[in-house]
Design a protein around this motif. Sequence first.
Motif, PDB file in Angstrom:
ATOM      1  N   PHE A 196      55.715  12.696  -8.089  1.00 26.81           N
ATOM      2  CA  PHE A 196      56.689  12.607  -9.171  1.00 26.81           C
ATOM      3  C   PHE A 196      56.510  11.292  -9.921  1.00 26.81           C
ATOM      4  O   PHE A 196      56.074  10.291  -9.357  1.00 26.81           O
ATOM      5  CB  PHE A 196      58.118  12.682  -8.617  1.00 26.81           C
ATOM      6  CG  PHE A 196      58.434  13.988  -7.932  1.00 26.81           C
ATOM      7  CD1 PHE A 196      58.922  15.069  -8.649  1.00 26.81           C
ATOM      8  CD2 PHE A 196      58.237  14.133  -6.561  1.00 26.81           C
ATOM      9  CE1 PHE A 196      59.215  16.269  -8.022  1.00 26.81           C
ATOM     10  CE2 PHE A 196      58.522  15.327  -5.914  1.00 26.81           C
ATOM     11  CZ  PHE A 196      59.006  16.400  -6.656  1.00 26.81           C
ATOM     12  N   ILE A 197      56.888  11.312 -11.191  1.00 31.68           N
ATOM     13  CA  ILE A 197      56.849  10.099 -12.009  1.00 31.68           C
ATOM     14  C   ILE A 197      58.119   9.288 -11.746  1.00 31.68           C
ATOM     15  O   ILE A 197      59.128   9.813 -11.266  1.00 31.68           O
ATOM     16  CB  ILE A 197      56.770  10.451 -13.510  1.00 31.68           C
ATOM     17  CG1 ILE A 197      55.766  11.569 -13.760  1.00 31.68           C
ATOM     18  CG2 ILE A 197      56.379   9.229 -14.346  1.00 31.68           C
ATOM     19  CD1 ILE A 197      55.825  12.124 -15.177  1.00 31.68           C
ATOM     20  N   ARG A 198      58.070   8.023 -12.076  1.00 27.10           N
ATOM     21  CA  ARG A 198      59.224   7.147 -11.916  1.00 27.10           C
ATOM     22  C   ARG A 198      60.491   7.745 -12.564  1.00 27.10           C
ATOM     23  O   ARG A 198      60.491   8.106 -13.739  1.00 27.10           O
ATOM     24  CB  ARG A 198      58.924   5.793 -12.550  1.00 27.10           C
ATOM     25  CG  ARG A 198      60.008   4.732 -12.353  1.00 27.10           C
ATOM     26  CD  ARG A 198      59.795   3.552 -13.273  1.00 27.10           C
ATOM     27  NE  ARG A 198      58.397   3.143 -13.316  1.00 27.10           N
ATOM     28  CZ  ARG A 198      57.824   2.614 -14.389  1.00 27.10           C
ATOM     29  NH1 ARG A 198      58.512   2.440 -15.514  1.00 27.10           N
ATOM     30  NH2 ARG A 198      56.557   2.257 -14.355  1.00 27.10           N
ATOM     31  N   HIS A 199      61.544   7.881 -11.781  1.00 26.98           N
ATOM     32  CA  HIS A 199      62.859   8.359 -12.217  1.00 26.98           C
ATOM     33  C   HIS A 199      62.866   9.835 -12.646  1.00 26.98           C
ATOM     34  O   HIS A 199      63.891  10.320 -13.139  1.00 26.98           O
ATOM     35  CB  HIS A 199      63.408   7.520 -13.388  1.00 26.98           C
ATOM     36  CG  HIS A 199      63.606   6.083 -13.058  1.00 26.98           C
ATOM     37  ND1 HIS A 199      63.838   5.112 -14.028  1.00 26.98           N
ATOM     38  CD2 HIS A 199      63.595   5.409 -11.879  1.00 26.98           C
ATOM     39  CE1 HIS A 199      63.957   3.934 -13.463  1.00 26.98           C
ATOM     40  NE2 HIS A 199      63.807   4.092 -12.149  1.00 26.98           N
ATOM     41  N   GLN A 200      61.762  10.550 -12.462  1.00 32.20           N
ATOM     42  CA  GLN A 200      61.662  11.929 -12.961  1.00 32.20           C
ATOM     43  C   GLN A 200      62.771  12.829 -12.417  1.00 32.20           C
ATOM     44  O   GLN A 200      63.437  13.536 -13.184  1.00 32.20           O
ATOM     45  CB  GLN A 200      60.296  12.514 -12.597  1.00 32.20           C
ATOM     46  CG  GLN A 200      60.087  13.945 -13.079  1.00 32.20           C
ATOM     47  CD  GLN A 200      58.737  14.511 -12.630  1.00 32.20           C
ATOM     48  OE1 GLN A 200      57.948  13.821 -12.005  1.00 32.20           O
ATOM     49  NE2 GLN A 200      58.486  15.755 -12.942  1.00 32.20           N
ATOM     50  N   ILE A 201      62.972  12.806 -11.112  1.00 32.13           N
ATOM     51  CA  ILE A 201      63.978  13.689 -10.518  1.00 32.13           C
ATOM     52  C   ILE A 201      65.370  13.338 -11.016  1.00 32.13           C
ATOM     53  O   ILE A 201      66.180  14.232 -11.324  1.00 32.13           O
ATOM     54  CB  ILE A 201      63.912  13.619  -8.983  1.00 32.13           C
ATOM     55  CG1 ILE A 201      62.582  14.200  -8.487  1.00 32.13           C
ATOM     56  CG2 ILE A 201      65.087  14.371  -8.351  1.00 32.13           C
ATOM     57  CD1 ILE A 201      62.375  14.081  -6.988  1.00 32.13           C
ATOM     58  N   ARG A 202      65.657  12.081 -11.150  1.00 31.80           N
ATOM     59  CA  ARG A 202      67.003  11.671 -11.580  1.00 31.80           C
ATOM     60  C   ARG A 202      67.283  12.084 -13.023  1.00 31.80           C
ATOM     61  O   ARG A 202      68.411  12.485 -13.356  1.00 31.80           O
ATOM     62  CB  ARG A 202      67.149  10.156 -11.402  1.00 31.80           C
ATOM     63  CG  ARG A 202      67.140   9.737  -9.940  1.00 31.80           C
ATOM     64  CD  ARG A 202      66.974   8.248  -9.773  1.00 31.80           C
ATOM     65  NE  ARG A 202      68.044   7.525 -10.443  1.00 31.80           N
ATOM     66  CZ  ARG A 202      68.006   6.208 -10.684  1.00 31.80           C
ATOM     67  NH1 ARG A 202      66.935   5.500 -10.304  1.00 31.80           N
ATOM     68  NH2 ARG A 202      69.001   5.618 -11.289  1.00 31.80           N
ATOM     69  N   TYR A 203      66.270  12.024 -13.895  1.00 33.90           N
ATOM     70  CA  TYR A 203      66.457  12.503 -15.262  1.00 33.90           C
ATOM     71  C   TYR A 203      66.664  14.016 -15.284  1.00 33.90           C
ATOM     72  O   TYR A 203      67.496  14.529 -16.044  1.00 33.90           O
ATOM     73  CB  TYR A 203      65.248  12.134 -16.133  1.00 33.90           C
ATOM     74  CG  TYR A 203      65.351  10.758 -16.759  1.00 33.90           C
ATOM     75  CD1 TYR A 203      66.207  10.530 -17.834  1.00 33.90           C
ATOM     76  CD2 TYR A 203      64.597   9.690 -16.287  1.00 33.90           C
ATOM     77  CE1 TYR A 203      66.303   9.270 -18.414  1.00 33.90           C
ATOM     78  CE2 TYR A 203      64.695   8.430 -16.846  1.00 33.90           C
ATOM     79  CZ  TYR A 203      65.549   8.220 -17.915  1.00 33.90           C
ATOM     80  OH  TYR A 203      65.655   6.980 -18.484  1.00 33.90           O
ATOM     81  N   ILE A 204      65.920  14.726 -14.452  1.00 33.45           N
ATOM     82  CA  ILE A 204      66.059  16.179 -14.404  1.00 33.45           C
ATOM     83  C   ILE A 204      67.441  16.569 -13.882  1.00 33.45           C
ATOM     84  O   ILE A 204      68.116  17.435 -14.462  1.00 33.45           O
ATOM     85  CB  ILE A 204      64.956  16.809 -13.527  1.00 33.45           C
ATOM     86  CG1 ILE A 204      63.588  16.642 -14.194  1.00 33.45           C
ATOM     87  CG2 ILE A 204      65.243  18.293 -13.297  1.00 33.45           C
ATOM     88  CD1 ILE A 204      62.419  17.097 -13.337  1.00 33.45           C
ATOM     89  N   VAL A 205      67.894  15.940 -12.802  1.00 33.30           N
ATOM     90  CA  VAL A 205      69.193  16.270 -12.230  1.00 33.30           C
ATOM     91  C   VAL A 205      70.308  16.074 -13.244  1.00 33.30           C
ATOM     92  O   VAL A 205      71.154  16.958 -13.451  1.00 33.30           O
ATOM     93  CB  VAL A 205      69.465  15.426 -10.966  1.00 33.30           C
ATOM     94  CG1 VAL A 205      70.932  15.537 -10.538  1.00 33.30           C
ATOM     95  CG2 VAL A 205      68.560  15.864  -9.825  1.00 33.30           C
TER      96      VAL A 205
END
Length: 251
Positions: A196-205
Amino acid sequence: MYRILINLQYDGSSYCGWIKQKNQNSIQGVLEKTIFKVIKSNNFKVYGVSKTDAGVHALSQKVIIEINFQPALNKFIWALNKALPSDIHISEFDYVSASFELHDVKCKKYVYTLNNSIWDLKNNRYELEWSKNLINIKQLQDICNIFVGEHDFKLFSGLSESEVNSGNFKTIRKIDSIKVFKKADKIEIEFIAKGFIRHQIRYIVQSILNCQYNKVSQSTLIEMLNGNGKKLPFKAEAKGLLLKSVVFNKK
């Protein structure tokens, strides 16, 4: 050099992330200081498989310790755990060969936890309290499905425009699956991908939550995954994110 593969667990609340940073309290930095304290030498190196962000937790951060002598492994790990702070712990360990590649990863599994009920003192450090509206699990899963597969995630990352333009960061990535589970009054969103890219999951969530909350449309999210539009100011808090497991192609 002898190479030890450890499974490191930690509560990331008090740390700036995995990577050692100047004048910052990092997981890597604390681990290295602890190893030095135990062996009284700087003749070692530490490598982590995932660069978890500030405030992100881990059940399965895989770490290689390279050291120039062969310690009595059980005693060595016992000494490290005794010297580590109470929010960091080595749960598994073993020697690996020189041919083992830490980054030969088949997949990583992250889980983001939401509390859609009353505030929970016991788990508040590890979940996002979402009381704005009752979450519809089926609808949330439908929105999550937009992100599965190969897309350009540059607008769902913490990369700056200059970093994206430098070409040093691969923004076209593949997410193998995103699954939504309801467990009592908690909701878990499970992400599986090679990386995953930096902060990717948090932006998606945060984007999928705001989509369900009608603050952004599904069509806008789809356009963003095609590289069109601009980054939205939505990023979920780090505390709800946990690195749950890492699977290697071989060991």
